[in-house]
Design a protein around this motif. Structure first.
Motif, PDB file in Angstrom:
ATOM      1  N   CYS A   9      -0.227  21.858 -18.986  1.00 25.70           N
ATOM      2  CA  CYS A   9       0.559  21.210 -20.035  1.00 25.70           C
ATOM      3  C   CYS A   9       0.343  21.974 -21.351  1.00 25.70           C
TER       4      CYS A   9
ATOM      5  N   CYS B 105       3.549  14.643 -18.246  1.00 32.90           N
ATOM      6  CA  CYS B 105       2.240  15.234 -17.991  1.00 32.90           C
ATOM      7  C   CYS B 105       1.318  14.116 -17.501  1.00 32.90           C
TER       8      CYS B 105
ATOM      9  N   CYS C 276      -1.648  13.632 -20.422  1.00 32.27           N
ATOM     10  CA  CYS C 276      -1.429  13.133 -21.778  1.00 32.27           C
ATOM     11  C   CYS C 276      -0.122  12.366 -21.962  1.00 32.27           C
TER      12      CYS C 276
END
Ligand SMILES: [Zn+2]
Lengths: 695, 117
Positions: free
Chosen positions: B21, B79, B82
């Motif tokens: 990410c 993601c 997060c």
């Protein structure tokens, strides 16, 4: 084989191999002086294009959907003015047709002062309103090059007014279609040909003026070009035309070689099949290998033989030059050379490469969907090395009015609305898209026209035009918004009004890297409205935007949702039609957008409070439009946590997802669900494992 | 560790051959496969992005800015670490997920072999 229906000519979009003569003439070219010389040629083409715009009468011609180009003797587009690059590049197949069939035909021939009119979809790859006129340039009896003036003239005598019928069932309902006909000889228009054309269309005035504008453009270009050729020598001139095509191809190749090798995929859908609302698909797979791009359209929907859903093929490829030359490679010369490092594989009998007789009036839908897919596979390929060039698509729906009838002066009129030139452009990796920017297909020159000017010759009264709120794709950088508009039929008892375009049931322009696509686009008619009465006493409830019209519904009458597209139908004096064009795609996660930019958008009315709160997740004081940084951060953090909670692992999601399917009605014309595979293809450019001439 | 940006939202760790990410640098999925396979996936109700439909007062119709669910759905990819939104796909219900990017990792490694660690 004179007059042949030629299925191969449309495939010759790529530059021809240089002739021995051209190679000889290129030997002594020095880049700097060639650059200066090319600038001269470009200035001449620009003057031609200006002439076209100043003299034309149709919506397309007046508001910049035009191109003026110089072609090599063999027909490759070498120098182009205007933003309508695809008209210029597609024009090369028109010229190649003339060279193949009429140059040595004793009954036709090519002489100084000739001009040829061309608008056959099967040759130039687009719909019949796209009309080009081409003239040969001779020097001391020798044919040196061609010049062309191409404009979308709207009305062309199809089964509905305005040139792009929604309900046509074959090419024979789509009006005038001319494969290279001599329209001028010895610098004189042939009045019998013009007279014949004028008897075929609803708006002879616009057709005639547009044709004469093209002729004037070509004469201006020829007049300017001749002394330049004389001074530089004809050999140098023809050498430079080939040189610039080669330089363009080489420069593009060089840049492509810096991108990462791999396979990139994208799918875009269309929500209209003629008058029916049903799905079709344009799929694009890009294989990027070294300095070459291979675009494969396998998996696209099959041809619909009797509905407006198809493209003749070459247009699918040509339309990409709008993005390639106008955006991604804007800093390279604008000509056919851009296609040299690119190859295309189109399945035969698909909507992207349909047979000759099926309706082609909607080919622009396929072109727009296809060019969006091409733009998006490229964005995934270029970001790693060129993030500054990464850009979402501008709106691709073409959504505009179509109309025809008798205007307030008793004169016939028919055309498409200038609203199509008021779309929003896509967000970039560092900047919002441009609001109400122009047309997708003519990014540099087109504009939506002035209301006063439009009202002066159309029986319309514009209630409003403005930013089409929330019509953008939201994102860290948002797309530009489109334009909303409402038009009242005015000063005539009735007129035919409909729409053209698509995207009322789907998101037609998607976003990138977490940015959203644009909303579905409503279009409605208010029949039997009390608007004339409201206007007579300046009623404060008269709406000034689409949101106000939809939410308050202060105008009394019968609200009919019609959408894009809908067949033009009689619309009475006092009736209102209202809609809006779409915006550009959004870039990046909207909750990463700077809250200050969200406040600015609210101030400008570009987005709604609903979107600020629900999509951008900003906490703010509504009166002062001041964002609360801490509370906004907390709200955005909570959203991220919520995403983690609601998201499922890919495999689990996919298992459930693949159980779903649209209703049979929706996928009636889609082809095999979920993917149609083909065995026969047409190739444009070299393809691994395929010899030239192979099917 | 050498991380190469690929899009606004994903990068590749060439040593580990993993998609990561771009926001939190968490490892998402093997780099030789499309990164969407390593995301959390969610079908987002379209009205949550495009707002609720507006009913027409005089009849049963309603004016909607959201795509019709029988034609198109909104699929979001997050993601897993997060919760960043990596990509959004607009697909008819049940249409296979688009495998957006498959990179030639060997070529990519070769390309970056010369540059500094
Ligand atoms: Zn992350």
């Amino acid at each position: 084989m004179p007059g042949a229906i030629d299925y191969e000519i449309g495939k010759r979009l790529h530059p021809e191999p240089p002739t021995r003569e051209e190679l000889d003439n290129m030997k002594d070219i020095e880049p700097t002086s060639a650059g200066i010389f090319l600038h001269k040629l470009h200035t001449i083409a620009s003057e031609g294009n200006e002439t076209l715009v100043k003299l034309g009468a149709s919506t397309g011609c007046r508001w910049g959907d035009t191109a003026c180009a110089i072609y090599t003797r063999s027909g490759d587009s070498a120098v182009c003015a205007s933003g309508l690059y695809f008209h210029s590049v597609l024009g090369s197949t028109d010229v190649k047709y003339i060279m193949k069939y009429w140059l040595n035909d004793p009954s036709v021939g090519v002489k100084p002062g000739d001009a040829f009119f061309c608008n056959s979809p099967y040759i130039r790859g687009t719909h019949p309103p796209d009309m080009g006129i081409y003239a040969p340039i001779f020097y001391r009896g020798e044919l040196l090059c061609w010049i062309g003036a191409v404009v979308h003239t709207g009305e062309c005598g199809a089964c509905e007014p305005g040139g792009m019928p929604t309900g046509s069932r074959s090419m024979y309902e789509e009006g005038l279609q001319v494969p290279a006909l001599k329209i001028a000889e010895n610098y004189r228009m042939k009045e019998d040909v013009l007279n014949y054309f004028n008897h075929m269309v609803r708006d002879p005035r616009a057709l005639t003026l547009d044709i004469k504008a093209r002729m004037a453009c070509l004469r201006v270009v020829e007049k300017r070009l001749t002394p330049v050729i004389e001074k530089a020598s004809p050999g140098y001139f023809t050498g430079v035309l080939r040189y610039v095509i080669q330089v363009t191809g080489e420069a593009a190749r060089q840049r492509i070689s810096t991108w990462n090798d791999g396979t990139y995929r994208f799918v875009q859908f269309i929500d209209t099949v003629g008058i029916l609302h049903a799905l079709t698909k344009v799929a694009v797979k890009l294989e990027k290998k070294g300095d070459h791009l291979y675009f494969d359209y396998d998996g696209s929907s099959p041809e619909v033989s009797d509905r407006v859903a198809n493209s003749p093929g070459s247009g699918v490829i040509g339309v990409n030059t709008v993005y390639l030359l106008g955006h991604l490679f804007y800093d390279l010369p604008h000509n056919s050379g851009i296609l040299e490092p690119m190859s295309f594989r189109l399945p035969d009998g698909s909507i992207v490469n349909a047979s000759r007789e099926s309706p082609k009036a909607g080919c622009a839908y396929v072109h727009e969907a296809g060019s969006l897919s091409v733009q998006y596979v490229l964005q995934n390929a270029i970001y790693a090395t060129s993030p500054e060039r990464t850009e979402c698509a501008g709106n691709r729906g073409f959504d505009t009015l179509s109309y025809g009838g008798v205007n307030q002066y008793g004169e016939p009129f028919a055309d498409a609305g200038a609203e199509m030139n008021g779309i929003g452009f896509g967000a970039r990796s560092y900047l919002d898209g441009v609001d109400v920017a122009g047309a997708y297909f003519a990014p540099l020159t087109s504009e939506p026209g002035e209301v006063e000017s439009l009202e002066s010759h159309l029986p319309f009264l514009y209630l409003y035009r403005g930013f089409h709120q929330d019509s953008c794709g939201h994102g860290k950088y948002r797309g530009g918004v489109g334009m909303d508009y409402a038009v009242k039929v005015h000063a005539v008892p009735s007129t035919a009004l409909g729409t053209w375009g698509f995207g009322s049931l789907i998101t037609l322009t998607q976003g990138l890297f977490g940015g959203y696509g644009v909303p579905a686009l409503p279009f409605l008619t208010v029949r039997g409205s009390n608007l004339d009465n409201m206007l007579s006493h300046t009623d404060p409830a008269i709406p000034s935007s689409a949101r106000m019209l939809y939410q308050d519904q202060a105008i009394q009458g019968h609200y009919v949702l019609r959408g894009y597209p809908c067949v033009a139908e009689p619309t009475r004096e006092g009736d209102l039609v209202a809609g809006g064009t779409g915006g550009g795609g959004g870039y990046g996660d909207p909750i990463n957008r700077d809250p200050a930019l969200v406040m600015k958008d609210l101030q400008n009315g570009v987005i709604s409070h609903w979107a600020a709160r629900n999509v951008y997740k900003v906490v703010y004081d509504e009166k002062r439009l001041a964002a609360d940084a801490e509370k906004t951060k907390a709200l955005r953090d909570a959203e991220k946590q919520d995403r983690k909670k609601r998201g499922k692992k890919f495999a689990r999601f996919e298992k459930e997802w693949l159980q779903k399917k649209p209703s049979d009605e929706v996928i009636e014309y889609y082809g095999t669900w979920p993917e149609t595979r083909y065995e026969s293809f047409s190739y444009f450019g070299q393809w691994p494992g395929v010899k030239k001439g192979d099917k | 560790m050498k991380r190469i940006p690929i899009t606004e939202t994903v990068e590749i760790d060439l040593d580990k051959e993993m998609w990561c990410c771009s926001q939190c640098h968490a490892e998402i999925h093997p780099a030789r496969e499309p990164y969407v396979k390593g995301c959390l996936v969610y079908e987002r109700p379209a009205a949550e992005i495009y707002g609720p439909a507006i009913p027409v007062k005089s009849n049963s119709a309603s004016i909607s800015y959201a795509p019709q669910p029988d034609f198109m759905r909104v699929v979001e990819f997050y993601c897993p670490e997060c919760g960043s939104l990596m990509t959004v796909q607009y697909l008819p219900p049940g249409h296979p997920i688009t495998l957006e990017i498959e990179l030639d990792i060997d070529k990519l490694k070769k390309k970056h072999a010369g540059s500094s660690k």
